[in-house]
Design a protein around this motif. Structure first.
Motif, mmCIF file in Angstrom:
data_model
loop_
_atom_site.group_PDB
_atom_site.id
_atom_site.type_symbol
_atom_site.label_atom_id
_atom_site.label_comp_id
_atom_site.label_asym_id
_atom_site.label_seq_id
_atom_site.Cartn_x
_atom_site.Cartn_y
_atom_site.Cartn_z
ATOM 1 N N LEU A 92 26.653 20.833 4.281
ATOM 2 C CA LEU A 92 27.467 20.092 5.245
ATOM 3 C C LEU A 92 28.977 20.338 5.127
ATOM 4 N N PRO A 93 29.550 20.474 3.905
ATOM 5 C CA PRO A 93 30.999 20.715 3.835
ATOM 6 C C PRO A 93 31.457 22.033 4.472
ATOM 7 N N ASP A 94 30.524 22.940 4.783
ATOM 8 C CA ASP A 94 30.919 24.166 5.487
ATOM 9 C C ASP A 94 31.510 23.867 6.856
ATOM 10 N N LEU A 95 31.290 22.645 7.330
ATOM 11 C CA LEU A 95 31.858 22.213 8.612
ATOM 12 C C LEU A 95 33.383 22.272 8.609
ATOM 13 N N VAL A 96 34.002 22.234 7.442
ATOM 14 C CA VAL A 96 35.473 22.257 7.410
ATOM 15 C C VAL A 96 36.012 23.543 8.031
ATOM 16 N N TYR A 97 35.279 24.645 7.875
ATOM 17 C CA TYR A 97 35.748 25.900 8.458
ATOM 18 C C TYR A 97 35.554 25.930 9.972
ATOM 19 N N VAL A 98 34.525 25.224 10.456
ATOM 20 C CA VAL A 98 34.376 25.075 11.910
ATOM 21 C C VAL A 98 35.582 24.326 12.460
ATOM 22 N N TYR A 99 35.966 23.267 11.777
ATOM 23 C CA TYR A 99 37.127 22.473 12.195
ATOM 24 C C TYR A 99 38.409 23.299 12.135
ATOM 25 N N LEU A 100 38.635 23.981 11.016
ATOM 26 C CA LEU A 100 39.875 24.746 10.842
ATOM 27 C C LEU A 100 39.987 25.884 11.857
ATOM 28 N N SER A 101 38.864 26.477 12.223
ATOM 29 C CA SER A 101 38.902 27.597 13.164
ATOM 30 C C SER A 101 39.011 27.133 14.619
ATOM 31 N N TYR A 102 38.688 25.868 14.882
ATOM 32 C CA TYR A 102 38.790 25.343 16.249
ATOM 33 C C TYR A 102 40.186 24.784 16.522
ATOM 34 N N PHE A 103 40.720 24.046 15.528
ATOM 35 C CA PHE A 103 42.081 23.507 15.644
ATOM 36 C C PHE A 103 42.978 24.307 14.701
ATOM 37 N N HIS A 104 43.810 25.145 15.246
ATOM 38 C CA HIS A 104 44.570 26.077 14.414
ATOM 39 C C HIS A 104 45.880 25.510 13.875
ATOM 40 N N LYS A 150 31.050 42.425 9.891
ATOM 41 C CA LYS A 150 30.647 42.967 11.194
ATOM 42 C C LYS A 150 30.287 41.825 12.138
ATOM 43 N N LEU A 151 29.573 40.835 11.628
ATOM 44 C CA LEU A 151 29.181 39.692 12.441
ATOM 45 C C LEU A 151 30.406 38.903 12.904
ATOM 46 N N GLN A 152 31.348 38.688 12.004
ATOM 47 C CA GLN A 152 32.540 37.923 12.362
ATOM 48 C C GLN A 152 33.351 38.641 13.431
ATOM 49 N N GLU A 153 33.501 39.945 13.290
ATOM 50 C CA GLU A 153 34.268 40.709 14.272
ATOM 51 C C GLU A 153 33.590 40.682 15.645
ATOM 52 N N ALA A 154 32.274 40.565 15.663
ATOM 53 C CA ALA A 154 31.537 40.568 16.934
ATOM 54 C C ALA A 154 31.652 39.240 17.675
ATOM 55 N N VAL A 155 31.738 38.119 16.944
ATOM 56 C CA VAL A 155 31.693 36.808 17.602
ATOM 57 C C VAL A 155 32.968 35.991 17.428
ATOM 58 N N GLY A 156 33.885 36.416 16.552
ATOM 59 C CA GLY A 156 35.088 35.626 16.291
ATOM 60 C C GLY A 156 34.865 34.616 15.182
ATOM 61 N N TYR A 157 35.976 34.065 14.673
ATOM 62 C CA TYR A 157 35.883 33.169 13.527
ATOM 63 C C TYR A 157 35.135 31.879 13.858
ATOM 64 N N PHE A 158 35.448 31.237 14.971
ATOM 65 C CA PHE A 158 34.833 29.950 15.289
ATOM 66 C C PHE A 158 33.313 30.069 15.412
ATOM 67 N N HIS A 159 32.841 31.039 16.194
ATOM 68 C CA HIS A 159 31.403 31.198 16.370
ATOM 69 C C HIS A 159 30.735 31.707 15.084
ATOM 70 N N PHE A 160 31.467 32.465 14.288
ATOM 71 C CA PHE A 160 30.923 32.901 13.003
ATOM 72 C C PHE A 160 30.638 31.689 12.113
ATOM 73 N N PHE A 161 31.579 30.756 12.063
ATOM 74 C CA PHE A 161 31.374 29.572 11.229
ATOM 75 C C PHE A 161 30.275 28.681 11.790
ATOM 76 N N LEU A 162 30.078 28.695 13.104
ATOM 77 C CA LEU A 162 28.932 27.984 13.682
ATOM 78 C C LEU A 162 27.617 28.617 13.230
ATOM 79 N N ILE A 163 27.588 29.950 13.165
ATOM 80 C CA ILE A 163 26.394 30.651 12.680
ATOM 81 C C ILE A 163 26.137 30.300 11.214
ATOM 82 N N VAL A 164 27.204 30.194 10.433
ATOM 83 C CA VAL A 164 27.063 29.782 9.033
ATOM 84 C C VAL A 164 26.407 28.413 8.958
ATOM 85 N N MET A 165 26.837 27.489 9.812
ATOM 86 C CA MET A 165 26.234 26.158 9.815
ATOM 87 C C MET A 165 24.762 26.220 10.229
#
Length: 442
Positions: free
Chosen positions: A324-336, A398-413
Motif C-alpha cells: 500500500l505505501p507504494d501509493l506515495v509514488y502515484v501521488y507524487l507523480s500526479y501532483f508535481h 522500458k515500461l516506464q518510458e512507454a507509459v510515463g511515470y504516473f501510469h508506471f506507478f499505477l502498474i506497480v500498484m
C-alpha cells in the motif's frame, strides 16, 4: 542416519580467535555492503547524470544482479582453494581495483562499456566476498559471539548503505555544482571510494584474526563435490509446498523490483520529463539517508513483532505494509508541486512500509530452509531473491518510458495483487518465529 552431503564442511565449533571482534566485524560488514550499494544504487544515479535513458539504466544495472543469483553455484568451491580470510582480502583488493577502473574510464568516450565491465568485476568480487565474509564470521566467533554481534554487523551494513547511497551521491552532486563537469565529478567520487577501499583492505590484511578452523579443505574431489551439490538441489525442490514457495520467492517483491529501478530516476528527472527535478544532493539525502532510516526502522519493528507473535500472525499486515505505501509514488507523480520536506516524508513512509513488509519475506526464506541442509538451502533461497529483482528490474525502464511515470506507478500498484496472490498460497506453521516456542526449545 542420513548423511549430510555437506558433511565435509562441518567443522568443530570455533574457539576464541584471539582478536577483539569489535576490531574487524564493523569494518568487514561495512566493506560487504558498500560495493553492493555501489553496483545497485550509485550506478543508477551516475548513469542518469551521464545521460543514459531509463530503459538503458534499468536493463544494464539489473543485469548486475546475476553474480548474486548464481553465487550458490561456486560458493562450495571456495573451500577447495585458500582460506576464507584469503578470499576476503583478495576480493576487497579486486573491488578497490574495479572502483578505480570505473573512476579512470568515466571521462572516456567509451565510458559505458568500460564502466559496465568494471561494475561486472565489482559485482562478481562482491558476491564472492559475501560468501567468504559470512563463512568467516561463523568460523572466527563462538556460537555465543555470533548471536552477540549479529546486531552489530547489521548496523554497520546499514551505515554503509547510508554512506553509499546517501553521502557518496551527495558528494558527487556537490562536486557537480563546483566543477560543472559531471563525468569529472563522479570520477573524483569513485577515486575517493577506491582509496577508502584500499585502506580497508590493508586494515583487514593486518587485523583480521586467523581462526584455526579457517583452512583450505582439499579432502574431497571436485566430482564428489558436484554430486553432493546436485543432491542438495534435489532435496531443495523436494521440500513441502515447493511451487508455492518458489512463486512467493519470485513474485512477492514484484512491485518493489519494478519500483526500485525507477524511483531514483523519477526523483532526479526534470519536471518537464515527468520527474520531480531534485538535485543530485537532494536525491542522495532523500533515498540514502531518510529512506534508509525508514527502511531500517521498519525492519527492526517488523522483526520485534514477528519474534513475539510468529510469522503467521503478522504475515498479512506485512503484505499490506509492503504494498500500500507504494501509493506515495502515484501521488507524487500526479501532483508535481511538492516541498522537499513532503518528498522526504513520502519516501520515509514508503521505505518504512517496505522494511516492515520485507521482514515476512526474509522469515519465510528461513522457514523454507529449515532442515538438515539449512545453510545450502538458504543460499538457494537468496539466489531466487536476487533473481526476483533482476528480471522485473530489467524491463522497468522500458515500461516506464512507454507509459510515463504516473501510469508506471499505477502498474506497480496493480502488481501488488500478485504479491497478495502468492502470499495466499502459503501454509505456515503458526508457531514458527514465536518467542515462547524458542524458549520452550531451549
Amino acid at each position: 542416519m542420513k548423511r549430510n552431503p555437506y558433511a565435509y564442511n562441518e567443522l568443530p565449533q570455533p574457539k576464541a580467535a584471539g582478536r577483539n571482534p569489535w576490531k574487524w566485524i564493523p569494518t568487514l560488514y561495512f566493506a560487504e555492503a558498500l560495493p553492493y550499494v555501489t553496483v545497485m544504487s550509485i550506478s543508477t544515479v551516475m548513469y542518469e547524470r551521464m545521460g543514459l535513458s531509463n530503459s538503458e539504466i534499468a536493463l544494464y544495472t539489473s543485469a548486475l544482479y546475476l553474480p548474486w543469483v548464481i553465487k550458490p553455484v561456486w560458493s562450495p568451491f571456495i573451500d577447495l582453494a585458500r582460506s576464507k580470510r584469503w578470499w576476503i582480502v583478495a576480493m576487497q583488493l579486486i573491488i578497490a581495483i574495479a572502483i578505480a577502473g570505473v573512476a579512470f574510464t568515466l571521462p572516456s568516450v567509451h565510458f559505458l562499456s568500460l564502466t559496465l565491465g568494471f561494475f561486472w568485476l565489482m559485482a562478481f568480487s562482491s558476491a564472492t566476498h559475501d560468501i567468504a565474509a559470512d563463512g568467516f564470521y561463523m568460523m572466527a566467533l563462538t556460537p555465543h559471539e555470533q548471536s552477540l554481534y549479529v546486531g552489530i554487523r547489521s548496523t554497520f551494513y546499514r551505515i554503509a548503505t547510508i554512506a553509499g547511497s546517501g553521502l557518496l551521491i551527495m558528494l558527487a552532486g556537490t562536486l557537480e555544482t563546483f566543477t560543472r563537469r559531471i563525468a569529472h565529478s563522479w570520477s573524483i567520487t569513485f577515486y575517493i571510494l577506491a582509496v577508502f577501499f584500499i585502506t580497508v583492505t590493508a586494515y583487514h590484511f593486518f587485523h583480521l584474526p586467523h581462526p584455526a578452523c579457517d583452512r583450505t579443505r582439499k579432502t574431497i574431489s571436485a566430482d564428489r563435490l558436484l554430486k553432493d551439490i546436485w543432491l542438495t538441489i534435489v532435496s531443495f525442490f523436494r521440500k513441502p509446498q515447493p511451487v508455492s514457495a518458489l512463486l512467493f520467492m519470485l513474485l512477492y517483491r514484484l512491485p518493489e523490483a519494478l519500483l526500485i529501478k525507477i524511483s531514483n530516476l523519477f526523483l532526479i528527472k526534470p519536471v518537464s520529463e515527468g520527474g520531480l527535478g531534485l538535485s543530485t544532493q537532494e536525491v542522495g539525502f532523500v533515498q540514502g539517508t531518510v529512506g534508509v532510516l525508514g527502511l531500517t526502522l521498519g525492519g527492526i519493528i517488523g522483526g520485534i513483532a514477528a519474534s513475539r507473535d510468529g510469522l503467521k500472525k503478522w504475515l498479512w499486515p506485512m503484505v499490506w505494509s509492503i504494498t500500500l505505501p507504494d501509493l506515495v509514488y502515484v501521488y507524487l507523480s500526479y501532483f508535481h508541486s511538492h516541498s522537499f520536506l513532503l518528498v522526504n516524508i513520502m519516501v520515509f513512509i514508503e521505505q518504512f512500509g517496505y522494511g516492515f513488509g520485507f521482514t515476512a519475506y526474509m522469515l519465510f526464506l528461513i522457514y523454507y530452509s529449515r532442515g538438515e541442509q539449512q545453510t545450502s538451502h538458504y543460499a538457494y533461497c537468496t539466489a531466487f531473491m536476487a533473481l526476483s529483482m533482476m528480471i522485473p528490474g530489467a524491463v522497468a525502464g522500458k515500461l516506464q518510458e512507454a507509459v510515463g511515470y504516473f501510469h508506471f506507478f499505477l502498474i506497480v500498484m496493480a502488481c501488488c495483487l500478485v504479491t497478495v496472490g502468492v502470499t495466499a498460497l502459503l501454509k505456515i506453521d503458526p508457531e514458527f518465529g514465536k518467542k515462547e516456542t524458542h524458549e520452550k526449545k531451549e
